[in-house]
Design an enzyme around this catalytic site. Structure first.
Site, mmCIF file in Angstrom:
data_model
loop_
_atom_site.group_PDB
_atom_site.id
_atom_site.type_symbol
_atom_site.label_atom_id
_atom_site.label_comp_id
_atom_site.label_asym_id
_atom_site.label_seq_id
_atom_site.Cartn_x
_atom_site.Cartn_y
_atom_site.Cartn_z
ATOM 1 N N LEU A 101 0.817 -1.247 -0.054
ATOM 2 C CA LEU A 101 0.191 0.143 -0.089
ATOM 3 C C LEU A 101 0.988 1.214 -0.075
ATOM 4 O O LEU A 101 1.805 1.241 0.797
ATOM 5 C CB LEU A 101 -0.904 0.004 1.343
ATOM 6 C CG LEU A 101 -1.908 -1.027 1.438
ATOM 7 C CD1 LEU A 101 -2.821 -0.961 2.622
ATOM 8 C CD2 LEU A 101 -2.970 -1.065 0.086
ATOM 9 N N ASP A 102 0.578 2.349 -0.722
ATOM 10 C CA ASP A 102 1.311 3.439 -0.774
ATOM 11 C C ASP A 102 1.465 4.002 0.418
ATOM 12 O O ASP A 102 0.853 3.996 1.285
ATOM 13 C CB ASP A 102 0.771 4.431 -1.721
ATOM 14 C CG ASP A 102 0.522 4.014 -3.123
ATOM 15 O OD1 ASP A 102 1.302 2.928 -3.641
ATOM 16 O OD2 ASP A 102 -0.342 4.488 -3.822
ATOM 17 N N TYR A 103 2.651 4.856 0.668
ATOM 18 C CA TYR A 103 3.160 5.746 1.566
ATOM 19 C C TYR A 103 1.877 6.259 2.587
ATOM 20 O O TYR A 103 1.425 6.415 3.579
ATOM 21 C CB TYR A 103 4.176 6.528 1.577
ATOM 22 C CG TYR A 103 4.797 7.445 2.736
ATOM 23 C CD1 TYR A 103 5.437 6.870 3.412
ATOM 24 C CD2 TYR A 103 4.343 8.526 2.731
ATOM 25 C CE1 TYR A 103 6.002 7.418 4.641
ATOM 26 C CE2 TYR A 103 4.808 9.509 3.722
ATOM 27 C CZ TYR A 103 5.457 9.010 4.780
ATOM 28 O OH TYR A 103 6.023 9.633 5.769
ATOM 29 N N THR A 105 -1.155 5.836 1.623
ATOM 30 C CA THR A 105 -2.689 5.139 1.674
ATOM 31 C C THR A 105 -2.716 4.199 2.875
ATOM 32 O O THR A 105 -1.662 3.295 3.343
ATOM 33 C CB THR A 105 -2.822 3.983 0.486
ATOM 34 O OG1 THR A 105 -2.673 4.775 -0.954
ATOM 35 C CG2 THR A 105 -4.010 3.282 0.405
#
Length: 243
Positions: A101-103, A105
């Site tokens: 998961l993105d930083y 998100t």
């Protein structure tokens, strides 16, 4: 089946790079035979020896985490930022996240030390559904939502059809909240999909992974998956349904 150097690294004998060197030097045996090929894969039943000593395999473990925003989906970060494994200090096994998961998100992330299980769940052909809730700038009209539902062209190709539902609308502040379910896992895919229709994501959270949800967890909390949940995930990936 897992790569030999990965199995050696997970046993704690050596780093992945050092394990590769040991293999090339002929110091590794599988079922009594010297192996020098780095692409060799072994199963849980194979006997692996390093310099004449049989390695101890880790127990397979499976966890889920409610990843907060501002945390890296990795086991280490060269900039010293917080990573997802920091939330499991008591775990002796070398777990790692399934996908990322993105930083910026938050949401549901799985972690394990079972490479076969990870590969099974992450393989695109198995179409495991992931559901996200996004806060959008603006209010997308129905015809824009239909574009996402049919599949939309991004710079790395067409997306598969998505399930999309607008949950709430705030016309006064010009924002909305939408739920989207996809089974792909491209880099920043959900954000790029909404940007492609002209409604950028301001905040994003993964609410569900297959049948698993964040119910009962706060940001930064995690739990071990039950044996039944692990079995259900395997069955879902292999057959497309839960028995």
């Amino acid at each position: 089946m897992e790569r030999l150097q990965k199995v050696i690294a997970h046993s704690g004998v050596a780093s992945r790079r050092k394990a590769e060197q040991l293999i090339i030097e002929g110091k590794v045996k599988v079922n009594g035979a010297v192996v020098k090929e780095l692409g060799t894969k072994v199963s849980a039943s194979d006997k692996v020896e390093v310099s004449g000593v049989q390695i101890e395999r880790e127990n397979k473990v499976y966890y889920m985490l409610y990843k907060p925003r501002g945390v890296i989906s990795a086991v280490a970060d060269d900039k010293g930022r917080q990573v997802v494994t920091d939330f499991f200090p008591e775990i002796e096994e070398r777990i790692y996240p399934l996908g990322r998961l993105d930083y910026d998100t938050s949401g549901l992330l799985l972690l394990t030390n079972d490479g076969e299980f990870a590969n099974l769940l992450m393989h695109p052909s198995n179409q495991i559904e992931k559901t996200y809730v996004a806060r959008l700038k603006g209010v997308p009209p129905k015809f824009k939502i239909r574009e996402l539902e049919k599949g939309i062209k991004l710079e790395d190709g067409m997306t598969a059809p998505a399930k999309v539902k607008v949950l709430s609308i705030d016309k006064k502040q010009d924002k909305s909240i939408a739920e989207i379910t996809i089974h792909e896992g491209r880099n920043r895919q959900v954000r790029r999909m909404f940007e492609a229709i002209g409604f950028p994501v301001q905040k994003l959270k993964r609410e569900r992974f297959a049948f698993l949800s964040l119910h009962g967890l706060n940001a930064g909390e995690g739990r071990e998956l039950t044996p039944h949940e692990v079995k259900q995930l395997r069955t879902l990936a292999e057959t497309g349904s839960i028995r």
